[in-house]
Scaffold this motif. Structure first.
Motif, PDB file in Angstrom:
ATOM      1  N   LEU A 121      -6.618  63.499  18.448  1.00 19.27           N
ATOM      2  CA  LEU A 121      -6.812  62.365  17.679  1.00 19.27           C
ATOM      3  C   LEU A 121      -5.857  62.443  16.540  1.00 19.27           C
ATOM      4  N   ASP A 122      -5.639  63.261  15.805  1.00 19.09           N
ATOM      5  CA  ASP A 122      -4.778  63.324  14.496  1.00 19.09           C
ATOM      6  C   ASP A 122      -3.347  63.222  15.167  1.00 19.09           C
TER       7      ASP A 122
ATOM      8  N   ARG B 198      -8.301  58.489  23.586  1.00 22.14           N
ATOM      9  CA  ARG B 198      -7.864  58.778  22.243  1.00 22.14           C
ATOM     10  C   ARG B 198      -6.631  57.811  21.938  1.00 22.14           C
TER      11      ARG B 198
ATOM     12  N   THR C  91      -2.180  61.969  17.802  1.00 19.59           N
ATOM     13  CA  THR C  91      -2.029  60.542  18.342  1.00 19.59           C
ATOM     14  C   THR C  91      -1.847  59.386  17.201  1.00 19.59           C
ATOM     15  N   SER C  92      -2.550  59.675  16.304  1.00 20.25           N
ATOM     16  CA  SER C  92      -2.528  58.712  15.239  1.00 20.25           C
ATOM     17  C   SER C  92      -1.355  59.087  14.452  1.00 20.25           C
ATOM     18  N   CYS C  93      -0.802  60.231  14.373  1.00 17.94           N
ATOM     19  CA  CYS C  93       0.445  60.528  13.309  1.00 17.94           C
ATOM     20  C   CYS C  93       1.595  59.632  14.254  1.00 17.94           C
TER      21      CYS C  93
ATOM     22  N   THR D 153      -7.073  55.160  18.703  1.00 16.89           N
ATOM     23  CA  THR D 153      -5.921  55.093  17.698  1.00 16.89           C
ATOM     24  C   THR D 153      -5.321  53.538  17.461  1.00 16.89           C
TER      25      THR D 153
ATOM     26  N   TYR E 162       1.178  57.053  16.335  1.00 14.04           N
ATOM     27  CA  TYR E 162       1.089  55.494  16.156  1.00 14.04           C
ATOM     28  C   TYR E 162       1.763  55.255  14.867  1.00 14.04           C
ATOM     29  N   ASN E 163       1.515  56.052  13.873  1.00 16.34           N
ATOM     30  CA  ASN E 163       2.052  55.698  12.395  1.00 16.34           C
ATOM     31  C   ASN E 163       3.464  55.520  12.171  1.00 16.34           C
TER      32      ASN E 163
ATOM     33  N   LYS F 287       2.344  50.162  20.382  1.00 13.88           N
ATOM     34  CA  LYS F 287       1.623  49.717  19.021  1.00 13.88           C
ATOM     35  C   LYS F 287       1.844  48.326  18.897  1.00 13.88           C
TER      36      LYS F 287
END
Length: 100
Positions: free
Chosen positions: A37-38, A67, A40-42, A71, A44-45, A97
């Motif tokens: 999750l971390d 996940r 995948t979030s990174c 995100t 995404y950002n 995104k």
């Protein structure tokens, strides 16, 4: 790769991953972060609005799809053949995104 992604917010139009065997760091446990999750979030950002993440995998993974959606990605999963009309089946995760 982690350091590169963590340094760049909204810089990339696309991130393409063909790492390990897909969303399970089977070959290299260090790759697990990319699919967490971390991670995948990174990713995404690090993408621009409307940016795309594409991930090759040896097979499907419903938890990875979960996940990606958690995100914020819009997710499409494609099954493709190794060669036109024959060969092993592989999974491609396409995660977009939102443009807003």
């Amino acid at each position: 790769m982690r350091e590169l992604l963590e340094q760049h917010d909204s810089d990339y139009d696309a991130v393409l991953l063909d790492v390990d065997n897909g969303p399970e760091g089977l070959t290299h446990s260090d790759n697990n972060w990319l699919y967490s999750l971390d991670g995948t979030s990174c990713i995404y950002n690090s993408l621009t609005p409307g940016g795309m993440l594409a991930v090759w995998s040896a097979g499907p993974d419903s938890m990875y799809v979960h996940r990606l959606k958690k995100t914020g990605f819009e997710v499409e999963v494609k099954t493709v053949r190794e060669r036109p009309g024959k060969g092993a089946r592989h999974t491609i995760f396409l995660a977009k995104k939102s443009a807003a």
